[in-house]
Scaffold this active site. Sequence first.
Site, PDB file in Angstrom:
ATOM      1  N   ASP A 284       0.859  -1.204   0.116  1.00 20.66           N
ATOM      2  CA  ASP A 284       0.027   0.056   0.077  1.00 20.66           C
ATOM      3  C   ASP A 284       0.982   1.221   0.040  1.00 20.66           C
ATOM      4  OD1 ASP A 284      -2.863   1.034   0.131  1.00 20.66           O
ATOM      5  OD2 ASP A 284      -2.596   1.741   2.283  1.00 20.66           O
TER       6      ASP A 284
ATOM      7  N   SER B  48      -7.346   4.520   0.146  1.00 20.67           N
ATOM      8  CA  SER B  48      -7.546   3.341  -0.303  1.00 20.67           C
ATOM      9  C   SER B  48      -9.006   3.110  -0.254  1.00 20.67           C
ATOM     10  CB  SER B  48      -6.493   2.423   0.217  1.00 20.67           C
ATOM     11  OG  SER B  48      -5.164   2.782   0.068  1.00 20.67           O
TER      12      SER B  48
ATOM     13  N   GLN C  84      -5.816  -2.327  -6.562  1.00 23.58           N
ATOM     14  CA  GLN C  84      -6.341  -1.577  -5.575  1.00 23.58           C
ATOM     15  C   GLN C  84      -7.361  -0.592  -6.384  1.00 23.58           C
ATOM     16  OE1 GLN C  84      -4.860   1.833  -2.874  1.00 23.58           O
ATOM     17  NE2 GLN C  84      -4.434   0.073  -1.704  1.00 23.58           N
TER      18      GLN C  84
END
Length: 301
Positions: free
Chosen positions: A220, A244, A294
């Site tokens: 991430d 996110s 993502q």
Amino acid sequence: MTEVARGAAADLDVAGELGGQVVLDRLVALLDLERIDENIYRGVSPAHSPVRVFGGQVAGQALVAAGRTVPSERKVHSLHAYFIRGGDPSVPIVYEVDRIRDGRSFTTRRVVAIQHGKAIFALSASFQIREPGIEHQEPMPDVPAPETLPTFAERIAGYPALGGSRAMPRPIDIRYVNDPPWVTRESGRPSERNQVWMRADGKLPDADLLQVCVLTYASDMTLLDSPLARHNVYWELDDVMGASLDHALWFHRPFRADEWFLYDTASPSASGARALAEGRFFAADGTHIATVVQEGLLRVP
């Protein structure tokens, strides 16, 4: 979690320590959740966190919680997660594990992370026994070796606006293969791919679950840089608001997160204030070890 581990986790980002084994050990402590009841675990955040809990932290901790309810011979092969609310770094996070299924080959777990009585994150993870089968993969991109590339500290030198959170201690050693987004922004040359070498900045214990949780944490860190790099904007340098929204990871082959791996990312689409980013992880010998996708919220006035 022991008192020593709890103290180390709370002190992850002591001023003056930007990396190395001490900082990595504090990440390991963050992932050492406290068991407070059957299927219920508790984790903490660094004492000097940003306004919201880092998404990679909550994903890694949730995977630890799931993995601790699964026999060690079953390895995680995929996770799918949603970021529901911003996490509060000033209070602990409670992880509740639902043992969805225990089959002959596969085990499924669902984890909900809770703060202030509300869900902030939800994860589903699937574990499998080792089985033989067909094998193939696409080749790793041809890139320079990580040891030949500048360190992260060298890359941000001369960019005082990037002080803040990006100059805080980092348990992951990052080496940009191509020019970082803040450099391409300045040159006016957008980049369609973002490639970095990564590794845990020190030596990790041998536990397989810890290796995948550290990679989950790292996944991430630079992923949403890819859509920004296509438009010559960047976090601290422009009026960008991002978060996110969801996260999916597939683990293909065994690896060690304290050995170099290439993180090759791109953004195939962005619309409606959302951007899709996808990435591939390769070990230094070219083995394709994991894949990530993502969708992120990106508001760029």
